[in-house]
Design a protein around this motif. Structure first.
Motif, mmCIF file in Angstrom:
data_model
loop_
_atom_site.group_PDB
_atom_site.id
_atom_site.type_symbol
_atom_site.label_atom_id
_atom_site.label_comp_id
_atom_site.label_asym_id
_atom_site.label_seq_id
_atom_site.Cartn_x
_atom_site.Cartn_y
_atom_site.Cartn_z
ATOM 1 N N PHE A 107 -40.919 -8.422 59.259
ATOM 2 C CA PHE A 107 -41.473 -7.106 59.413
ATOM 3 C C PHE A 107 -42.143 -6.377 57.741
ATOM 4 N N PHE A 108 -42.685 -7.583 56.492
ATOM 5 C CA PHE A 108 -43.830 -7.352 55.805
ATOM 6 C C PHE A 108 -44.511 -8.694 55.936
ATOM 7 N N ASN A 109 -44.378 -9.411 56.591
ATOM 8 C CA ASN A 109 -45.807 -10.619 57.122
ATOM 9 C C ASN A 109 -46.350 -9.787 57.751
ATOM 10 N N GLN A 110 -46.314 -9.569 58.555
ATOM 11 C CA GLN A 110 -47.441 -9.001 59.463
ATOM 12 C C GLN A 110 -48.166 -7.841 58.914
ATOM 13 N N GLN A 111 -47.653 -7.095 57.614
ATOM 14 C CA GLN A 111 -48.362 -6.329 57.443
ATOM 15 C C GLN A 111 -48.992 -6.858 56.594
ATOM 16 N N ASP A 112 -50.224 -7.735 57.044
ATOM 17 C CA ASP A 112 -51.097 -9.059 55.790
ATOM 18 C C ASP A 112 -52.164 -8.042 54.951
ATOM 19 N N ARG A 332 -29.740 -4.095 65.910
ATOM 20 C CA ARG A 332 -29.933 -2.420 67.213
ATOM 21 C C ARG A 332 -30.761 -2.099 67.274
ATOM 22 N N PHE A 333 -31.409 -1.179 66.716
ATOM 23 C CA PHE A 333 -32.110 -0.629 66.236
ATOM 24 C C PHE A 333 -33.199 -0.608 65.079
ATOM 25 N N PRO A 334 -34.191 -1.886 65.884
ATOM 26 C CA PRO A 334 -34.955 -2.564 64.818
ATOM 27 C C PRO A 334 -35.945 -1.334 64.619
ATOM 28 N N MET A 335 -36.965 -0.431 64.868
ATOM 29 C CA MET A 335 -37.260 0.278 64.526
ATOM 30 C C MET A 335 -37.103 0.909 63.904
ATOM 31 N N ARG A 336 -36.174 1.615 64.065
ATOM 32 C CA ARG A 336 -35.242 2.746 62.964
ATOM 33 C C ARG A 336 -34.935 2.155 61.821
ATOM 34 N N LYS A 337 -34.940 0.823 61.587
ATOM 35 C CA LYS A 337 -34.113 0.417 60.077
ATOM 36 C C LYS A 337 -35.042 -0.036 59.558
ATOM 37 N N ALA A 338 -36.907 -0.540 60.406
ATOM 38 C CA ALA A 338 -37.592 -1.293 59.551
ATOM 39 C C ALA A 338 -38.012 0.405 59.179
ATOM 40 N N ALA A 339 -38.213 1.424 60.203
ATOM 41 C CA ALA A 339 -39.568 2.563 59.372
ATOM 42 C C ALA A 339 -38.363 2.627 58.300
ATOM 43 N N ASP A 340 -37.484 2.757 57.931
ATOM 44 C CA ASP A 340 -36.023 3.006 57.189
ATOM 45 C C ASP A 340 -36.319 2.009 55.632
ATOM 46 N N MET A 341 -36.963 0.986 56.104
ATOM 47 C CA MET A 341 -37.053 -0.379 54.855
ATOM 48 C C MET A 341 -38.212 0.429 54.569
ATOM 49 N N TYR A 342 -39.094 0.437 55.520
ATOM 50 C CA TYR A 342 -40.795 1.237 54.566
ATOM 51 C C TYR A 342 -40.513 2.471 54.023
ATOM 52 N N VAL A 353 -47.386 -3.321 62.247
ATOM 53 C CA VAL A 353 -45.766 -3.812 62.386
ATOM 54 C C VAL A 353 -44.919 -3.505 63.459
ATOM 55 N N LYS A 354 -44.966 -2.155 63.946
ATOM 56 C CA LYS A 354 -44.675 -1.571 64.769
ATOM 57 C C LYS A 354 -44.713 -2.361 66.634
ATOM 58 N N ASN A 355 -45.890 -3.110 66.120
ATOM 59 C CA ASN A 355 -46.210 -3.680 67.774
ATOM 60 C C ASN A 355 -45.782 -4.802 67.765
ATOM 61 N N TRP A 356 -45.676 -5.383 66.433
ATOM 62 C CA TRP A 356 -44.986 -6.861 66.379
ATOM 63 C C TRP A 356 -43.394 -6.407 66.413
ATOM 64 N N ILE A 357 -42.595 -5.299 65.957
ATOM 65 C CA ILE A 357 -41.330 -5.484 66.311
ATOM 66 C C ILE A 357 -41.519 -5.302 68.242
ATOM 67 N N LEU A 358 -41.794 -4.549 68.440
ATOM 68 C CA LEU A 358 -42.071 -4.166 70.011
ATOM 69 C C LEU A 358 -41.798 -5.703 70.501
ATOM 70 N N GLN A 359 -42.638 -6.866 70.648
ATOM 71 C CA GLN A 359 -43.583 -7.314 71.010
ATOM 72 C C GLN A 359 -41.911 -8.548 70.737
ATOM 73 N N ASN A 360 -41.550 -8.521 69.750
ATOM 74 C CA ASN A 360 -41.027 -9.475 69.201
ATOM 75 C C ASN A 360 -39.550 -9.798 69.074
ATOM 76 N N SER A 372 -36.475 -19.799 65.421
ATOM 77 C CA SER A 372 -37.715 -18.647 65.887
ATOM 78 C C SER A 372 -37.447 -17.152 65.705
ATOM 79 N N THR A 373 -38.233 -16.746 65.121
ATOM 80 C CA THR A 373 -38.148 -15.037 64.835
ATOM 81 C C THR A 373 -38.746 -14.501 65.662
ATOM 82 N N GLN A 374 -38.551 -14.750 66.672
ATOM 83 C CA GLN A 374 -38.583 -14.023 68.808
ATOM 84 C C GLN A 374 -36.702 -13.804 68.506
#
Length: 434
Positions: A107-112, A332-342, A353-360, A372-374
């Motif tokens: 989630f943070f690595n993808q925001q390079d 269960r809620f990757p996008m919501r929890k990632a938004a909470d962390m950010y 980052v959002k696109n990476w989460i959707l794809q993975n 794997s991280t997928q």
């Protein structure tokens, strides 16, 4: 009046110099502690409080008038290079193995574009400090982890170099653990020319690079707005308090936890050779409650719980710096929890980052390997319930009961309940603070 002003100024400068000397002594003491062996014990007195003469008698720096200490701190804070630049965040993702930390770290690595991310740099420290018995001196390891993390957050790799084997030559290494898992270390600005006949075990996958030049990595780090590190090696959050109180840093701690029963089930698959006893007990025997492996499991659960209890209490040094996240909620809620962390870190949640989460988070079974991280993230939550025998789950519940309760994981009282997917074992809990 001028003499009194001069004396005060000299005294303040003396305090600053003394404090610097005290830091040097402390660092030397730490270094000696790391290298000590039964044949070379620490010298007596090296870590004793620094003494100075004040008002005709000897006293320690810690017993000086608090007003002078406060004044010194204000002077340091007014020094530009001693204060964290406005807006720069330092994120430390804390976890244990098989909790999904590699996945969450992405989630943070993808925001390079504006994030310098490091994957498990403390692996080298742990390996260097591992004893012949397989364990580590917890006190020495904690001090080393803290100091290396501090320097890495400041983009200084020199302390880490002393733990890398073989030792880097001219700040160049072919042995940095999992370099390819940090996009920051595989960017063009850090990609040195390829040297023939040089084998780099953890080479970049996105482009062909030569051995890692840590000076170039440091320069790249300094150019990034934020810095993030993922680690599964810190045992107690309390040992990192000096990082939270360092005026040069603005550290946010994210502690990732997972159901201990799921963690054990995952480790039995990923680290099969190390979990032979558990696999044997799962098949044909009762688990001896006094076995070293069971005690180790209890110790791990207790460390995780005690760290979380410190964070959830929100002491002054952790206020607005600590967040607890369950892997199950992220799955269960990757996008919501990632938004909470950010939102917690104060960093913009970018489309990248959002696109990476959707794809993975909707990966196929073929892509979802052990490391794997997928992931098909929603399926990962329940898999362990069909991998671990009920009698093993009972052992975990017995030794990790308080941890399960704190994090909101339900106890199962039968094999049927364990494997019944219609019964959720996750209580709905909110650990966030406003």
């Amino acid at each position: 009046m001028r003499i009194k002003y001069t004396i005060s100024l000299v005294f303040i400068l003396a305090l600053v110099i003394i404090e610097k000397e005290n830091n040097i002594i402390s660092r030397v003491s730490d270094k000696l502690a790391l290298k000590q062996t039964p044949q070379t014990p620490l010298q007596q007195g090296i870590s004793s409080p620094l003494l100075l003469k004040y008002n005709g008698s000897f006293t320690t720096l810690s017993k000086l008038d608090p007003a002078f200490t406060l004044m010194k701190r204000r002077l340091e804070n007014y020094t530009e290079h001693e204060v964290a630049p406005n807006g720069r965040k330092h994120i430390l993702l804390l976890a244990t193995t098989r909790t999904g930390s590699s996945f969450v770290g992405e989630f943070f690595n993808q925001q390079d574009d504006n994030m310098f991310y490091l994957f498990e740099p403390l692996w080298h420290v742990e390996r260097s400090l591992t004893l012949e018995t397989g364990g580590t001196n917890s006190t020495a390891a904690s001090a080393a982890y803290r100091d290396v993390l501090r320097q890495l957050f400041l983009c200084d790799f020199t302390m880490l170099e002393s733990f890398i084997e073989p030792r880097p030559m001219d700040h160049i290494t072919t042995a940095l653990f999992r370099r390819e898992s940090s996009s920051s270390l595989c960017e063009e600005s850090v990609c040195s020319p390829i040297v023939k006949k040089v084998f780099e075990r953890y080479h970049c996958r996105t482009r062909r690079c030569g051995p890692l030049n840590l000076t170039m990595a440091s320069e790249s780090c300094l150019q990034k707005e934020h810095r993030a590190i993922k680690s599964v090696r810190v045992r107690q959050l309390e040992t990192l308090r000096p990082l939270a109180e360092d005026p040069r840093l603005d550290v946010k701690f994210i502690q990732l936890v997972r159901d201990p029963r799921a963690v054990l089930a995952s480790r039995m698959v990923a680290f099969s050779a190390k979990y032979k006893n558990w696999k044997k007990w799962a098949v044909d025997g009762d688990v001896p409650i006094d076995d070293d492996e069971v005690r180790k499991l209890k110790g791990n659960c207790d460390n995780i719980r005690m760290s979380a209890e410190v964070g959830l209490r929100q002491p002054p040094w952790l206020r607005r710096r600590y967040m607890l996240v369950r892997y199950e909620d992220i799955a269960r809620f990757p996008m919501r929890k990632a938004a909470d962390m950010y939102r917690f870190t104060g960093i913009p949640f970018t489309p990248q980052v959002k696109n990476w989460i959707l794809q993975n988070t909707q990966a196929s079974k073929e892509a979802s390997g052990v490391y794997s991280t997928q992931k098909n993230s929603s399926e990962q939550v329940e898999k362990w319930r069909f991998r671990i025998p009920y009698k093993i789950a009972q052992v975990v519940q017995r030794v990790c009961g308080p941890t399960l309760k704190l994090f909101g994981y339900k106890i199962v009282n039968s094999e049927a309940m364990l494997t019944d997917k219609s019964i959720s074992l996750i209580e709905e809990k909110n650990f966030n603070f406003t």
